[in-house]
Design an enzyme around this catalytic site. Structure first.
Site, short mmCIF file in Angstrom:
data_model
loop_
_atom_site.label_atom_id
_atom_site.label_comp_id
_atom_site.label_asym_id
_atom_site.label_seq_id
_atom_site.Cartn_x
_atom_site.Cartn_y
_atom_site.Cartn_z
N CYS A 18 0.84 -1.20 0.00
CA CYS A 18 0.00 0.00 0.00
C CYS A 18 0.87 1.24 0.00
O CYS A 18 2.10 1.17 0.03
CB CYS A 18 -0.94 0.00 1.20
SG CYS A 18 -0.08 0.14 2.78
N CYS A 21 3.52 1.62 2.68
CA CYS A 21 4.77 0.88 2.42
C CYS A 21 5.71 1.73 1.57
O CYS A 21 6.92 1.78 1.81
CB CYS A 21 4.48 -0.42 1.69
SG CYS A 21 3.40 -1.57 2.58
N ASP A 422 8.54 26.10 -32.65
CA ASP A 422 9.63 26.54 -33.50
C ASP A 422 9.19 26.31 -34.95
O ASP A 422 8.23 25.56 -35.19
CB ASP A 422 10.88 25.72 -33.17
CG ASP A 422 12.00 25.96 -34.16
OD1 ASP A 422 12.34 27.13 -34.38
OD2 ASP A 422 12.52 24.98 -34.72
N ASP A 622 12.96 21.26 -32.17
CA ASP A 622 13.80 20.13 -32.54
C ASP A 622 15.29 20.45 -32.55
O ASP A 622 16.10 19.55 -32.68
CB ASP A 622 13.40 19.62 -33.93
CG ASP A 622 13.89 20.56 -35.04
OD1 ASP A 622 13.87 21.78 -34.81
OD2 ASP A 622 14.28 20.06 -36.10
N ASP A 626 16.59 25.46 -29.60
CA ASP A 626 15.30 25.37 -28.92
C ASP A 626 15.44 24.87 -27.48
O ASP A 626 14.47 24.94 -26.71
CB ASP A 626 14.35 24.43 -29.67
CG ASP A 626 14.04 24.93 -31.07
OD1 ASP A 626 13.85 26.15 -31.22
OD2 ASP A 626 14.01 24.11 -32.00
#
Length: 729
Positions: A18, A21, A422, A622, A626
Site C-alpha cells: 500500500c 509501504c 519553432d 527540434d 530550442d
C-alpha cells in the site's frame, strides 16, 4: 538518437502492499549516506535512487530490509521484473477458498431459513490454516511495519482478522462443556476476509502485468542472436558478442538486431512499435535503421553503430520505465494523506470498539464492528491510483510514438493553455533549398555562391547544407570559421574577411542593405528566409542576398486545427525575419507570431506567454537553439528527428517528426489525468463511505473484506481502460 541520460540506481522491492509501504521504503532509502533522492513506485514495485558515485547497493538493500522489505539491485540493461501472478499464489488462494467455503455457505443458507451451522471445533479446524498459513503474509509484513514504527494495509488485515479469530477461539473454549445454545462464532468472517483480500491481491498482480505490457512488447523486439559477417564468413553470434562496426546480415522478415547504417541492400522497414509509424518506410544504402525494426522484402547488410544499453530500443525502454517509476505531482498529496491514514484508522477502530462495548455491553459485537473498520480501510487503492494510470498512459503513448520522460510533464500537459512552435524542422520539413541568390553590383552569382559555400563548408545547419548543395561538390573551405549564435557565421576566404547571416547582424555591422532591400522584402513576403553575404575586411560591403525556402510538413495545418479544437492557443516563436514567420503562421492558422527571436531570448518569450495566458505553456522544437525554451516551458515537446540536446531538455519526445502528435500527446495526457482523478475519487470514496458504515455497525466484516479487495482491482481495471486509447485520425 540519445533519448535519455544515464539511469539512476534501481532496486526491485518485494513485500509492498500500500501507499504506507511506499513512504516507509522511501524514508529508509533517503537516510542512507550519499542518497540525494529516492522515488518508490507501488505499481512497478521498484525504487529509483539518485545516489552519489560510490554508494554501495548493499547499503541500500540493507536499509530496505531494516524497514521490513526485501530488495535487490536491477542492472541498467535488465528487463522489468514485475513478478507474475504465479501458480503458487493462485494455488494458495484456491486452497484458502476451499477451506472458507464450508464456513461461508451456512451464512448464505440463513437467508432462506436453513441452519447448516458446522460444529465449533470443525469451524476452528477449517479457519486456522486460513488464518495462519494463507494469511501468513499479513502477519509477516504487518510485523515488519510495526517494527519500523508505522502501519500498512497488512497490519490492518492482521489486526482485524486476528481479533475476529481470537474472539471466536475464546468464545468456543469458554463455552465448551456448557449445555444449551451453541455460541456465536466469527471464524467465517476472519477466513472470508483473508481469502477475499488474497484473491484481490492476486487479481491485482495480474492487472499490474497488463499495465507493463508496452515495456514487455518493446523488450521482445530485440533478437537474442545476430548473423555477423567477419572476414567474409557469416556466423551466428549472441547479441552480447557483437562490437561496433560489425557487418550484420538481416534477411527478409527478420528483426534488425542492432542500430546501424545500411551498408548494402534496400528494403521497407516496419518501425511501428518503435515510432508509431503505421506504414513500413523505404530504407537504402547509407540510411540509418533502428534495432528491433522488422525488415521487409530485401536482404540488408547493416554496419552496427550502437549496441546494448546504447541502442535506441534500450533507451526507449529505459525512458518509459523511468516515466512509469516517477511520481506525478498529485501523488505528493496522496502521500501526505497515506502517512497518517493507518494510525487514524487504528484509532477509529479502537474508538468504535470502546464505544460499542461501553454503550451496549456486548463486547463481541464491539469487536466485530472494530474488525469491519480495520478491514474496509484500503490504503492499497490509494497507493495504486496514480501509478497504475501513469503506467497505462505512458505505455499506450509509447506504442504510438509518444515517449514521456517524466510524469510531471504528462500531468502538466492536460492543463496547457498555449502551445508555442519553432518553425524550421518542427512545422517545416527542415530541408530548405536555396531559392534565390541575388548578387550586388560588381559581384557575379558564381563568385557569391562560392564564397557562401566556403563559409558553410563545415556546418550541418540546414541552410548551410542548402548552400553547399547549390554550389556542388567543388566548393573550397574557409579558414578561421566561427559560428555566431543567432546571427550567422564568420570566416576568411583568402584575404577576404566574410560574414553570412541575418538582417539584424548586418545592421549591427553597419552593412548598407538598401541596394537589395526591395528584393529581400519580396522574398520575405513569400515566406522565404533571408540571409546576407558581406565582406568586412574594410568598410562593410554587401556582396549578395540569399533566400531559402522550406516546405511545410503535410500535417502541419491539421495539427494546428486539432490544437484549436482542444481549446489551445498557438504561437510561432522563430528567429526568422518577421515577414517569413508571419507568412508561415498565416498559412497554418497560427494565432500569434514572435519573430527574430534569438535562442537565448526564447526562454524569456515562453515566460511572457505564461504570464499573458495566466496558464501553462508548451514549447515544441527540434534544434539546439530550442533547448533553452524547451527547458523553460511547463511542458517541453521535442521532435525525435531533432538533436539530442533538444530531447534531453524536453519532457516529451515525439518519435516521428509529425506536428499532429502534439495534439495526441495532450489528448493522452488529459485521458490519463482524468483516470488518476477518477481512481483517487473512488479510492477515497471507499474509505469515506465504508469506514463510517463499519463504525456504526452497518457493515459486516466479510462485506468489508470484499469491498477492500474490490477497491484495488477496480482502480487497476479503470486504469487499464487507457489501453484502448488510439490517436485521432
Amino acid at each position: 538518437m540519445n533519448l535519455t541520460p544515464a539511469a539512476p540506481l534501481t532496486l526491485s522491492i518485494e513485500g509492498m502492499t500500500c501507499a504506507s509501504c511506499v513512504l516507509r521504503v522511501e524514508k529508509a532509502l533517503k537516510k542512507v549516506p550519499g542518497v540525494a533522492g529516492a522515488t518508490v513506485n507501488l505499481a512497478t514495485e521498484t525504487a529509483s535512487i539518485d545516489a552519489a558515485p560510490g554508494t554501495l547497493p548493499g547499503a541500500l538493500e540493507a536499509a530496505v530490509a531494516q524497514a521490513g522489505y526485501a530488495a535487490h539491485l536491477r542492472l541498467p540493461d535488465a528487463p522489468a521484473e514485475l513478478r507474475p501472478a504465479d501458480v503458487a499464489q493462485g494455488r494458495r488462494v484456491a486452497i484458502a477458498a476451499a477451506l472458507t467455503l464450508p464456513l461461508a455457505l451456512p451464512m448464505v443458507a440463513l437467508l432462506w431459513g436453513e441452519h447448516w451451522m458446522l460444529p465449533g471445533w470443525l469451524q476452528w479446524l477449517l479457519a486456522t490454516p486460513v488464518q495462519f498459513w494463507a494469511g501468513a503474509r499479513f502477519y509477516r509484513h504487518g510485523w515488519g511495519a510495526l517494527r519500523a514504527g508505522s502501519g500498512n494495509m497488512d497490519l490492518l488485515v492482521a489486526l482485524g482478522t486476528s481479533a475476529a479469530y481470537g474472539l471466536s477461539v475464546w468464545t468456543l473454549f469458554t463455552h465448551a462443556g456448557h449445555e444449551g445454545m451453541a455460541p456465536h462464532l466469527y471464524f467465517e468472517a476472519s477466513a472470508a476476509v483473508i481469502t477475499l483480500v488474497l484473491l484481490g491481491k492476486w487479481l491485482e498482480a495480474r492487472a499490474k502485468q497488463q499495465t507493463t505490457e508496452a515495456i514487455r512488447a518493446l523488450q521482445a523486439l530485440r533478437p537474442e542472436t545476430a548473423r555477423v559477417r567477419r572476414d567474409g564468413v557469416e556466423r551466428t553470434l549472441p547479441i552480447t558478442e557483437l562490437v561496433r562496426g560489425d557487418l550484420v546480415v538481416v534477411r527478409p522478415g527478420e528483426r534488425l538486431p542492432v542500430d546501424g547504417l545500411i551498408d548494402t541492400g534496400s528494403s521497407h522497414v516496419d518501425e511501428s512499435l518503435l515510432t508509431g509509424e503505421s506504414l513500413p518506410v523505404a530504407r537504402g544504402a547509407g540510411e540509418r535503421v533502428i534495432g528491433g525494426s522488422l525488415n521487409g522484402e530485401g536482404l540488408l547488410t547493416v554496419k552496427a553503430t550502437a549496441l546494448g544499453a546504447e541502442s535506441t530500443l534500450a533507451r526507449i525502454v529505459r525512458l518509459v520505465e523511468t516515466a512509469q517509476a516517477a511520481k506525478a505531482p498529485i501523488q505528493q498529496t496522496v502521500d501526505k494523506v497515506s502517512a497518517v491514514f493507518v494510525p487514524v484508522v487504528v484509532a477509529i477502530a479502537f474508538v468504535t470498539w470502546l464505544a460499542w462495548g461501553l454503550a451496549g455491553g456486548d463486547w463481541s459485537v464491539a469487536t466485530l464492528n472494530a474488525v469491519a473498520v480495520l478491514v474496509i480501510a484500503c490504503p492499497c487503492a490509494l497507493g495504486l491510483a496514480t501509478p497504475a494510470a501513469l503506467m497505462a498512459g505512458t505505455g499506450v503513448a509509447a506504442r504510438h510514438g509518444i515517449l514521456v520522460k517524466d510524469a510531471a510533464a504528462l500531468e502538466a500537459a492536460h492543463a496547457l493553455r498555449v502551445v508555442a512552435f519553432d518553425k524550421t524542422g518542427t512545422l517545416t520539413v527542415g530541408r530548405p533549398t536555396l531559392t534565390e541568390l541575388r548578387p550586388a553590383d560588381g559581384v557575379t552569382r558564381d563568385e557569391a555562391l562560392a564564397l557562401a559555400a566556403a563559409l558553410q563548408a563545415g556546418s550541418e545547419h540546414p541552410l548551410a547544407r542548402a548552400v553547399r548543395q547549390a554550389a556542388g561538390a567543388d566548393a573550397s573551405a574557409a579558414s578561421e570559421v566561427q559560428a555566431v549564435a543567432g546571427r550567422g557565421v564568420a570566416g576568411r576566404v583568402g584575404t577576404r574577411e566574410l560574414k553570412l547571416g541575418s538582417t539584424r547582424w548586418m545592421r549591427e555591422l553597419g552593412v548598407d542593405l538598401a541596394p537589395l532591400q526591395a528584393a529581400a522584402d519580396a522574398q520575405a513576403a513569400q515566406g522565404r528566409t533571408v540571409s546576407w553575404l558581406a565582406a568586412t575586411e574594410g568598410p562593410p560591403t554587401l556582396l549578395a542576398l540569399l533566400a531559402f525556402g522550406d516546405e511545410l510538413k503535410p500535417d502541419a495545418r491539421h495539427a494546428i486545427e486539432r490544437l484549436h479544437a482542444l481549446g489551445l492557443r498557438t504561437v510561432l516563436v522563430s528567429g526568422d525575419h518577421r515577414a517569413a514567420a508571419a507568412s508561415v503562421a498565416e498559412s497554418l492558422g497560427i494565432d500569434d507570431v514572435r519573430a527574430e527571436v534569438l535562442p537565448a531570448d526564447k526562454a524569456a518569450v515562453i515566460a511572457g506567454l505564461r504570464h499573458q495566458a495566466q496558464g501553462l505553456v508548451a514549447m515544441v522544437g527540434d534544434g539546439l537553439n530550442d533547448a533553452p525554451a524547451l527547458a523553460a516551458a511547463d511542458v517541453g515537446i521535442a521532435m525525435g528527428s531533432g538533436t539530442d540536446v533538444a530531447m534531453h531538455a524536453a519532457g516529451i519526445t515525439l518519435m516521428r517528426g509529425e506536428p499532429s502528435l502534439v495534439a495526441d500527446a495532450i489528448h493522452i495526457s488529459r485521458r490519463t489525468t482524468r483516470k488518476i482523478h477518477q481512481n483517487l475519487f473512488w479510492a477515497f470514496v471507499y474509505n469515506v463511505v465504508g469506514i463510517p458504515l463499519a463504525a456504526f455497525g452497518l457493515l459486516n466484516p466479510v462485506v468489508a473484506g470484499a469491498a477492500m479487495a474490490l477497491s484495488s482491482v477496480s482502480v487497476l481495471g479503470n486504469a487499464l481502460l487507457l489501453k484502448r486509447w488510439r490517436p485521432a485520425a
